[in-house]
Design an enzyme around this catalytic site. Structure first.
Site, PDB file in Angstrom:
ATOM      1  N   ARG A  92       0.853  -1.354   0.216  1.00  0.00           N
ATOM      2  CA  ARG A  92      -0.159   0.046  -0.081  1.00  0.00           C
ATOM      3  C   ARG A  92       0.831   1.196   0.128  1.00  0.00           C
ATOM      4  O   ARG A  92       1.532   1.703   1.034  1.00  0.00           O
ATOM      5  CB  ARG A  92      -0.881  -0.053   1.308  1.00  0.00           C
ATOM      6  CG  ARG A  92      -2.179   1.003   1.323  1.00  0.00           C
ATOM      7  CD  ARG A  92      -2.900   0.623   2.543  1.00  0.00           C
ATOM      8  NE  ARG A  92      -3.901   1.774   2.827  1.00  0.00           N
ATOM      9  CZ  ARG A  92      -5.251   1.400   2.312  1.00  0.00           C
ATOM     10  NH1 ARG A  92      -5.480   0.509   1.723  1.00  0.00           N
ATOM     11  NH2 ARG A  92      -6.074   2.381   2.579  1.00  0.00           N
ATOM     12  N   HIS A 138      -6.967   0.891  -6.724  1.00  0.00           N
ATOM     13  CA  HIS A 138      -7.480   0.078  -5.539  1.00  0.00           C
ATOM     14  C   HIS A 138      -8.098  -1.127  -5.971  1.00  0.00           C
ATOM     15  O   HIS A 138      -9.167  -1.284  -5.920  1.00  0.00           O
ATOM     16  CB  HIS A 138      -8.213   0.674  -4.933  1.00  0.00           C
ATOM     17  CG  HIS A 138      -8.319   0.429  -3.288  1.00  0.00           C
ATOM     18  ND1 HIS A 138      -7.798  -0.413  -2.830  1.00  0.00           N
ATOM     19  CD2 HIS A 138      -8.767   1.029  -2.212  1.00  0.00           C
ATOM     20  CE1 HIS A 138      -7.662  -0.754  -1.557  1.00  0.00           C
ATOM     21  NE2 HIS A 138      -8.553   0.155  -1.238  1.00  0.00           N
ATOM     22  N   GLN A 146     -10.229  -3.565  -3.601  1.00  0.00           N
ATOM     23  CA  GLN A 146     -11.562  -2.869  -3.248  1.00  0.00           C
ATOM     24  C   GLN A 146     -12.512  -3.095  -4.008  1.00  0.00           C
ATOM     25  O   GLN A 146     -13.625  -3.408  -3.771  1.00  0.00           O
ATOM     26  CB  GLN A 146     -11.554  -1.320  -2.884  1.00  0.00           C
ATOM     27  CG  GLN A 146     -12.612  -0.498  -2.651  1.00  0.00           C
ATOM     28  CD  GLN A 146     -13.234  -1.007  -1.360  1.00  0.00           C
ATOM     29  OE1 GLN A 146     -12.681  -0.810  -0.397  1.00  0.00           O
ATOM     30  NE2 GLN A 146     -14.530  -1.630  -1.418  1.00  0.00           N
ATOM     31  N   ASP A 173     -16.769   8.171  -2.710  1.00  0.00           N
ATOM     32  CA  ASP A 173     -15.404   8.141  -1.960  1.00  0.00           C
ATOM     33  C   ASP A 173     -15.090   9.426  -1.441  1.00  0.00           C
ATOM     34  O   ASP A 173     -15.879  10.663  -1.802  1.00  0.00           O
ATOM     35  CB  ASP A 173     -14.481   7.529  -2.763  1.00  0.00           C
ATOM     36  CG  ASP A 173     -13.116   7.537  -1.927  1.00  0.00           C
ATOM     37  OD1 ASP A 173     -13.207   7.265  -0.550  1.00  0.00           O
ATOM     38  OD2 ASP A 173     -12.040   6.984  -2.611  1.00  0.00           O
ATOM     39  N   CYS A 212     -16.497   3.036  -0.112  1.00  0.00           N
ATOM     40  CA  CYS A 212     -15.239   2.306   0.468  1.00  0.00           C
ATOM     41  C   CYS A 212     -14.755   2.519   1.527  1.00  0.00           C
ATOM     42  O   CYS A 212     -13.922   1.772   2.186  1.00  0.00           O
ATOM     43  CB  CYS A 212     -13.985   2.502  -0.712  1.00  0.00           C
ATOM     44  SG  CYS A 212     -13.619   3.876  -1.180  1.00  0.00           S
ATOM     45  N   ARG A 257     -14.442  -7.372   1.764  1.00  0.00           N
ATOM     46  CA  ARG A 257     -12.862  -7.199   1.524  1.00  0.00           C
ATOM     47  C   ARG A 257     -12.317  -8.560   1.946  1.00  0.00           C
ATOM     48  O   ARG A 257     -11.435  -8.920   1.049  1.00  0.00           O
ATOM     49  CB  ARG A 257     -12.631  -5.909   2.184  1.00  0.00           C
ATOM     50  CG  ARG A 257     -12.745  -4.621   1.627  1.00  0.00           C
ATOM     51  CD  ARG A 257     -12.296  -4.351   0.244  1.00  0.00           C
ATOM     52  NE  ARG A 257     -10.978  -4.264   0.132  1.00  0.00           N
ATOM     53  CZ  ARG A 257      -9.877  -3.545   0.720  1.00  0.00           C
ATOM     54  NH1 ARG A 257     -10.573  -2.300   1.164  1.00  0.00           N
ATOM     55  NH2 ARG A 257      -8.682  -3.703   0.758  1.00  0.00           N
TER      56      ARG A 257
END
Length: 307
Positions: free
Chosen positions: A102, A129, A132, A224, A264, A292
């Site tokens: 990440r 991402h 996700q 988001d 998310c 997830r």
């Protein structure tokens, strides 16, 4: 899933459409208890950005597969003292079975993957991402029992990683994708063209600055935060510009009667989404967050297969 063994996942586009569907199918089977898999391997987590869901979901997924995780926080490794990334990648590739990274720059992820001879997973970069979106697509499948032919509208910062990965993921599974964003924040044009090529004219790929038009008859409204990690200093200045893109009851009323809402997380309530909507009957945010773990468990099981 033999084709995924030992592979990297740096972008959703690293998967074929068939492989994407296979991962989602396996995730649903693992969640339901229809399948139980054991992958007694070691996963490293190298996170240069804060994380709750990604860190915990990967950790629990690996534990449930019978494996272990090692937290490789850069601040307590030699990376923080200037060790070249390529040296770290070569060494960790000899210790670990896989690593989830990440970080900020996609190029750093790609560099690491080119030197580490183990699967490297994009756990979030500024560009994409993908993990996700695996969970997002799984949630849509659970809610509608299909993905093809549905329409997902993303509202907010079109230049962020979620917009980019949703463009690719929706095009791959045959969903229409609309990105509603201020004209100053369009998605990466290369990714837009990549999504259009995947859609091949069979589904819509639309970029617009009209949120009301974008949500018309949409089956999924997605949002988001308006300022991603590393952009916190811009947050207050962005609010007036992004407020028309807030997911609220007014916009939701223009969507399909059975529309669901996704986010998310983490959410800034009453900014990009109202408290009433995220807590409302249309919200599937908590199922999405749970997924997830299941989606990443399926991904790890596939990449680390001994079959």
């Amino acid at each position: 899933m033999e084709s995924l063994k030992g592979r990297d996942l740096l972008s959703l586009a690293d998967l074929t459409v068939a492989e994407l569907h296979s991962v989602l199918s396996l995730a649903i089977q693992l969640k339901s208890g229809m399948r139980k898999l054991q992958r007694r391997k070691v996963l490293g987590l190298m996170f240069s950005k804060a994380s709750t869901r990604t860190r915990v979901s990967f950790s629990v997924a690996m534990y449930q597969l019978g494996g272990h995780i090692i937290d490789l926080n850069p601040s307590v490794t030699q990376v923080s003292r200037g060790e070249p990334l390529v040296d770290t990648a070569r060494v960790l590739g000899r210790y670990l079975d896989a690593i989830a990274i990440r970080t900020f720059e996609q190029k750093d992820l790609e560099t690491f993957a080119s030197y580490a001879e183990i699967p490297v997973i994009n756990a979030l970069t500024d560009r994409e991402h993908p993990c996700q979106v695996l969970a997002d697509l799984m949630t849509v499948q659970e809610c509608f029992n299909r993905m093809a032919g549905l329409t997902l509208t993303y509202l907010g910062d079109g230049a962020n990683n979620m917009a980019h990965s949703l463009l690719l993921g929706c095009a791959m599974v045959g969903m229409n994708i609309r990105i509603a964003t201020p004209s100053q924040y369009p998605p990466n044009p290369e990714i837009v063209e990549q999504a259009k090529a995947i859609a091949a004219g069979k589904t819509e790929v639309i970029i617009t600055d009209d949120p009301a038009e974008a949500v018309q008859k949409s089956h999924v409204l997605y949002t988001d935060v308006w300022a991603s990690m590393g952009q916190e200093s811009e947050a207050d200045d962005r609010i007036p510009l992004f407020m028309p893109f807030q997911v609220n009851d007014s916009l939701l009323a223009k969507a399909d009667d059975d529309a669901i809402v996704l986010h998310c997380l983490p959410a800034h309530r009453d900014q990009e989404i109202t408290d009433g909507v995220i807590e409302g009957v249309r919200s599937r945010v908590w199922d999405q967050a749970e997924n997830r773990m299941h989606a990443q468990k399926a991904l790890l099981a596939s990449l680390l297969s001994d079959d």
